[in-house]
Design a protein around this motif. Structure first.
Motif, short mmCIF file in Angstrom:
data_model
loop_
_atom_site.label_atom_id
_atom_site.label_comp_id
_atom_site.label_asym_id
_atom_site.label_seq_id
_atom_site.Cartn_x
_atom_site.Cartn_y
_atom_site.Cartn_z
N MET A 145 -46.92 -9.36 1.47
CA MET A 145 -47.96 -10.46 1.84
C MET A 145 -48.95 -9.91 2.86
O MET A 145 -50.27 -9.94 2.75
N GLU A 146 -48.48 -8.65 3.76
CA GLU A 146 -49.41 -7.96 4.59
C GLU A 146 -50.49 -7.31 3.64
O GLU A 146 -51.78 -7.33 4.08
N ALA A 147 -50.17 -6.70 2.49
CA ALA A 147 -50.82 -5.91 1.88
C ALA A 147 -51.97 -6.66 0.93
O ALA A 147 -53.20 -6.23 0.84
N ALA A 148 -51.53 -7.84 0.71
CA ALA A 148 -52.09 -8.80 -0.33
C ALA A 148 -53.33 -9.58 0.56
O ALA A 148 -54.32 -9.82 0.23
N LEU A 149 -52.80 -10.27 1.81
CA LEU A 149 -53.60 -11.12 2.41
C LEU A 149 -54.04 -10.48 3.70
O LEU A 149 -55.07 -11.08 4.33
N ALA A 150 -53.51 -9.45 4.29
CA ALA A 150 -53.75 -9.06 5.56
C ALA A 150 -54.06 -10.03 6.55
O ALA A 150 -55.07 -10.24 7.20
N PRO A 151 -53.02 -11.01 6.94
CA PRO A 151 -53.28 -12.05 7.92
C PRO A 151 -53.76 -11.32 9.35
O PRO A 151 -53.45 -10.32 9.54
N ALA A 152 -54.63 -12.16 9.91
CA ALA A 152 -55.10 -11.84 11.30
C ALA A 152 -53.91 -11.81 12.18
O ALA A 152 -53.90 -11.13 13.14
N HIS A 153 -52.95 -12.93 12.11
CA HIS A 153 -51.97 -13.17 13.05
C HIS A 153 -50.82 -13.54 12.03
O HIS A 153 -50.78 -14.18 11.19
N TRP A 154 -49.65 -13.13 12.76
CA TRP A 154 -48.29 -13.44 12.01
C TRP A 154 -47.50 -14.19 13.08
O TRP A 154 -47.37 -13.83 14.33
N ILE A 155 -46.91 -15.39 12.76
CA ILE A 155 -46.34 -16.45 13.68
C ILE A 155 -44.99 -16.48 13.43
O ILE A 155 -44.87 -17.18 12.23
N PHE A 156 -44.00 -16.21 14.30
CA PHE A 156 -42.47 -16.40 13.88
C PHE A 156 -41.96 -17.41 14.99
O PHE A 156 -42.48 -17.32 16.24
N ALA A 157 -40.70 -17.86 14.91
CA ALA A 157 -40.17 -18.71 15.99
C ALA A 157 -39.27 -17.58 16.39
O ALA A 157 -38.43 -16.64 16.06
N ASP A 158 -39.26 -17.54 17.85
CA ASP A 158 -38.49 -16.77 18.56
C ASP A 158 -37.14 -16.96 18.76
O ASP A 158 -36.62 -17.65 19.80
N ASP A 159 -36.38 -16.94 17.91
CA ASP A 159 -34.94 -17.17 17.98
C ASP A 159 -34.29 -16.28 17.02
O ASP A 159 -34.74 -15.47 16.43
N PHE A 160 -32.62 -16.31 17.31
CA PHE A 160 -32.20 -15.30 16.69
C PHE A 160 -30.77 -16.01 15.76
O PHE A 160 -30.51 -17.14 16.19
N PRO A 161 -30.48 -15.65 14.72
CA PRO A 161 -31.13 -14.54 13.89
C PRO A 161 -32.16 -14.58 12.80
O PRO A 161 -32.58 -13.92 12.04
N GLY A 162 -33.13 -15.76 12.97
CA GLY A 162 -33.95 -16.18 12.05
C GLY A 162 -35.41 -15.20 12.45
O GLY A 162 -35.63 -14.00 12.38
#
Length: 432
Positions: free
Chosen positions: A174-191
């Motif tokens: 997805m990074e190679a195809a869309l090149a998002p300006a930002h990636w957002i994840f939930a800061d929890d473990f192990p997700g």
């Protein structure tokens, strides 16, 4: 001399919102003249919900009168402003957690943060879209959450499998195809906490100097993010490409409705095929069975809580084992010695955030209601239809709690034996 008398039956119906004639007595004018000739105004009736879902104050009362004349449809949910992007020029990617296949409150906060970042880059006018990247086929609520586009990667990685390398490979595609300006994840473990750090390390090794992840992000303001480093210390930095955000990092989207259009993966097939990896030397043996009573109450996803309305405690423990639920209790049940103090739910006990919270025989004291504020679904089983817990619940069963639990166990094919202590019986858990 005339004396104004009150109808006791009408007063009871007006105060009890579950009374079948309640709505007949809560529609009086927002302004009236009392028996002593003084003009009275109902301050609660002065507000009106606008088209964007925000309550506005109208002291003239015009909006209240208009709503009354509009009939029953006036209380319908307000419509949101439609937002459509035809050809996005840039993306802000969100990878939601989706516990039990549904958007959680934390996920909605992530989309709220993504919309803030998109607006900071020009928003819809600049063609900046928020894309939701999921590993599940069907996810409800992405339109209301704020997603303009969505990507379904369930064909590449099984949703319930532990395959961090395969998930990372799909995100790299997805990074190679869309090149998002930002990636957002939930800061929890192990997700998202684990997957987001893996992606940041992958991008950094590829030479992206701005890919150093910003962790424990709790606010975005003035073009910078604030990360919680300790109890009394925050780290302020420029917006990173990879953000791992905490709950309540932003206000969820509430005024707009987006398309959440599915992106065509056929156009991305080359990148996905080139990045198709599998975990070398890692075998997913499935989930490990865990005793629900060993899960900390604050982290339990399913809680069966009991109060004074429960008299058959052996039947309650049996029902908890059959349902695979963690046991909770009200303060009264704990004070009476039926449950340990560690199982008390409420402001004076433990704040819980279960996906499903079932309250059996709990009237709903204010301290208990405070403790279940973050629960996604609340089910009340109570013989009193006017108690506060029934008013708070998303779904209520009016009846005896012991009888309802016994009927549920019987319906599942695991009724409690007539004799013997059910605390020590072996109960087979079927995957249902």
């Amino acid at each position: 001399m005339s004396v104004r008398r009150l109808d006791p039956h009408a007063e009871r119906a007006r105060r009890n919102r579950l009374h079948p004639r309640h709505h007949e007595f809560v529609r009086p004018a927002w302004r009236w003249t009392s028996g002593d000739g003084v003009t009275r105004i109902n301050p609660h009736a002065l507000g009106a919900i606008g088209p964007n879902g925000i309550k506005r104050i109208d002291r003239s009362g015009a909006s209240v009168e208009a709503a009354a004349s509009a009939g029953p449809q006036a209380s319908a949910e307000p419509s949101r402003r439609q937002v459509r992007l035809e050809a996005p020029q840039a993306y802000v990617a969100v990878v939601p957690e989706l516990p039990e296949g549904r958007l959680s409150d934390h996920d909605r906060d992530l989309f709220g943060l993504a919309r803030q970042l998109a607006e900071a880059r020009g928003g819809a006018e600049a063609g900046v879209a928020v894309v939701a990247i999921t590993f599940q086929t069907e996810v409800a609520g992405l339109e209301e959450a704020g997603a303009d586009r969505r990507v379904d990667l369930s064909s590449r990685v099984e949703a319930d499998s532990y395959a961090p390398e395969a998930r990372l490979a799909a995100l790299a595609a997805m990074e190679a195809a869309l090149a998002p300006a930002h990636w957002i994840f939930a800061d929890d473990f192990p997700g998202g906490g684990d997957l987001g750090r893996r992606l940041a390390a992958r991008l950094a090794l590829a030479g992206d100097a701005a890919a150093r992840a910003a962790t424990r992000v709790w606010q975005f303001a003035d073009g910078q993010t604030l990360s919680r480093a300790g109890d009394r210390q925050d780290i302020q930095r420029e917006v990173a490409r990879v953000l791992l955000a905490l709950p309540e990092c932003a206000e969820p989207v509430s005024e707009t409705l987006h398309a959440a259009t599915l992106l065509d993966l056929d156009a991305l097939d080359h990148e996905l095929s080139a990045s198709d990896e599998r975990a070398a030397g890692v075998a997913d043996l499935g989930r490990v069975a865990v005793d629900p009573q060993q899960i900390p109450l604050a982290q339990a996803p399913f809680i069966l809580s009991a109060g004074r309305g429960v008299s058959d405690w052996d039947g309650y423990h049996h029902a908890a084992r059959v349902l695979g639920a963690s046991e909770g209790a009200s303060r009264v049940a704990v004070d009476d010695g039926y449950m340990p103090r560690s199982r008390q739910v409420g402001a004076t006990g433990t704040f819980v955030s279960a996906s499903c919270y079932v309250a059996v025989g709990i009237s709903g004291a204010v301290q208990h209601l405070q403790g279940i504020t973050k629960c996604q679904r609340v089910v009340a089983i109570n013989s009193d239809p006017s108690c506060d817990m029934v008013k708070r619940a998303d779904f209520a069963i009016i009846g005896d709690g012991d009888a309802v639990l016994a009927a549920v166990c019987a319906q599942l094919g695991q009724p409690r034996p007539e004799s013997g202590d059910s605390r020590h019986e072996e109960v087979r858990h079927d995957a249902a």
